[in-house]
Design an enzyme around this catalytic site. Structure first.
Site, PDB file in Angstrom:
ATOM      1  N   SER A   1       1.798  -2.366  41.321  1.00  0.00           N
ATOM      2  CA  SER A   1       1.794  -3.822  41.436  1.00  0.00           C
ATOM      3  C   SER A   1       2.213  -4.248  42.833  1.00  0.00           C
ATOM      4  CB  SER A   1       2.740  -4.449  40.403  1.00  0.00           C
ATOM      5  OG  SER A   1       4.085  -4.051  40.660  1.00  0.00           O
TER       6      SER A   1
ATOM      7  N   SER B   1      13.292  -4.629  53.907  1.00  0.00           N
ATOM      8  CA  SER B   1      13.158  -6.063  53.631  1.00  0.00           C
ATOM      9  C   SER B   1      13.881  -6.818  54.730  1.00  0.00           C
ATOM     10  CB  SER B   1      13.778  -6.390  52.270  1.00  0.00           C
ATOM     11  OG  SER B   1      13.852  -7.790  52.064  1.00  0.00           O
TER      12      SER B   1
ATOM     13  N   TYR C   1      20.649  -5.704  45.945  1.00  0.00           N
ATOM     14  CA  TYR C   1      19.323  -5.491  46.541  1.00  0.00           C
ATOM     15  C   TYR C   1      19.436  -5.352  48.052  1.00  0.00           C
ATOM     16  CZ  TYR C   1      14.524  -6.538  48.044  1.00  0.00           C
ATOM     17  OH  TYR C   1      13.279  -6.491  48.641  1.00  0.00           O
TER      18      TYR C   1
ATOM     19  N   LYS D   1      18.664  -2.072  50.615  1.00  0.00           N
ATOM     20  CA  LYS D   1      17.721  -2.145  51.726  1.00  0.00           C
ATOM     21  C   LYS D   1      18.405  -1.860  53.064  1.00  0.00           C
ATOM     22  CE  LYS D   1      14.058  -3.089  49.308  1.00  0.00           C
ATOM     23  NZ  LYS D   1      12.909  -2.147  49.259  1.00  0.00           N
TER      24      LYS D   1
ATOM     25  N   THR E   1       4.174 -11.906  45.562  1.00  0.00           N
ATOM     26  CA  THR E   1       4.082 -10.864  44.542  1.00  0.00           C
ATOM     27  C   THR E   1       4.914 -11.304  43.341  1.00  0.00           C
ATOM     28  OG1 THR E   1       6.056  -9.628  45.226  1.00  0.00           O
ATOM     29  CG2 THR E   1       3.988  -9.121  46.393  1.00  0.00           C
TER      30      THR E   1
END
Length: 265
Positions: free
Chosen positions: A17, A141, A154, A158, A189
Site C-alpha cells: 500500500s 520522514s 514514530y 525515524k 496515502t
C-alpha cells in the site's frame, strides 16, 4: 533512469500500500525485477494482477517487520531464491497519532520494532550474507528530522533510522555500499488511517494534512530518481514542512513556538 533498474532485482518492504505500492508500479515501468514484501500477501497478489506483471519479473514474499528476530530467515531464503538485489528499499512502517502520556509501552515497542529493528535486521542479515555492494534506500520522514505532537514513538523510530544508516554509510561507502536517506513530508496515502492510537488500535481516520499532501506518484518518482542518481539525501515535502526544517535549524526557539500550535491532523 530506466537503465539503472533494467533487469535488476529491487526489494521493496511495505509494498502492499501507499508509497510502497506506487514504488512497485513505477519500478516495474523501469523494467526492474521486483521482490514485493509485506504481511499482506493477498494485497501483493492483487497488485501484480492490476499491473499485469510478468512471471519471472516479480516475487511475493511474506514479511512481518515487527517480528524482526525472524527477518534473517526471510533474508537468507530470498537471497538463495532470487540472488543479490541491486537496491533494497526500506519502506515498511507504521505511524502514530497519540499523546505520549496516553501511549502504552506495547504500542511504542510495536512502532519501534516495525519501523526500526525490522529494517536494521534486514540490513544486517544482508551484510552478513553478501559481499557485493548494495544500494539501500531508507524511507525515514520529515518526522525523522523534527518532532511534532502525537508522533513521539514514530518520530523516534525515524530518527533512529537516520542515525543507524548515517553510521553504516560512514563505515561502508568506500566499499561500494550506498545509502539514500528519504524524508517524505505529508504524502497522500492511508498512513494516518493505519496509524496507531495509544492503546494500539488503528485510528481509521484520514488526517487533513495528509489528504492535502503531495501526490504519492510524485513521491515514488522522486525516490526512484534519487536512487538512480546516487543522491545521499532527499526531502520530499511541501513548503510548510520545508519551512519548518529551515526554522528548526536557523531559529530553533521560533520553531518550537510554531510546532506547539501547528495542525498535525
Amino acid at each position: 533512469m530506466n537503465e539503472f533498474y533494467r533487469d535488476e532485482w529491487v526489494w521493496i518492504t511495505g509494498a502492499s500500500s501507499g508509497i510502497g505500492k506506487e514504488l512497485v508500479k513505477q519500478a516495474s515501468a523501469q523494467n526492474a525485477k521486483l521482490l514485493l514484501a509485506s504481511r499482506k500477501t493477498k494485497d501483493l497478489e492483487q497488485i501484480t494482477k492490476e499491473l499485469g506483471l510478468e512471471k519471472g519479473r516479480y516475487a511475493i514474499e511474506k514479511l512481518d517487520l515487527e517480528n524482526y528476530k525472524q527477518v534473517s530467515i526471510f533474508t537468507k531464503r530470498c537471497l538463495k531464491k532470487y540472488g543479490v538485489p541491486k537496491v533494497v528499499i526500506h519502506n515498511g512502517g507504521i505511524s502514530q497519532r497519540s499523546y505520549t502520556r496516553e501511549t502504552n509501552l506495547t504500542t511504542i515497542e510495536k512502532i519501534m520494532n516495525t519501523n526500526f529493528y525490522g529494517a536494521v535486521e534486514l540490513t544486517r542479515a544482508i551484510l552478513t550474507e553478501v559481499k557485493k555492494p548494495i544500494h539501500f534506500a531508507v524511507i525515514s520522514s520529515v518526522a525523522g528530522k523534527m518532532g511534532s505532537p502525537l508522533r513521539s514513538a514514530y518520530s523516534a523510530s525515524k530518527f533512529a533510522l537516520v542515525g543507524f544508516f548515517h553510521s553504516l554509510r560512514a563505515e561502508e561507502e568506500k566499499s561500494g555500499l550506498f545509502v539514500t536517506m528519504v524524508y517524505p513530508g505529508f504524502i497522500q496515502t492511508n498512513i494516518s488511517k493505519n496509524a496507531l492510537q495509544g492503546d494500539g488500535s488503528s485510528t481509521g481516520k484520514m488526517d487533513s494534512v495528509i489528504e492535502s499532501g503531495l501526490p504519492v506518484q510524485l513521491c515514488a518518482h522522486r525516490i526512484l530518481h534519487a536512487v538512480a542518481n546516487k543522491q545521499r539525501e532527499v526531502v520530499i515535502a511541501g513548503i510548510k514542512e520545508k519551512f519548518g526544517l529551515f526554522l528548526q535549524t536557523i531559529f530553533p526557539s521560533l520553531f518550537f513556538k510554531m510546532i506547539q500550535n501547528v495542525k498535525v491532523r
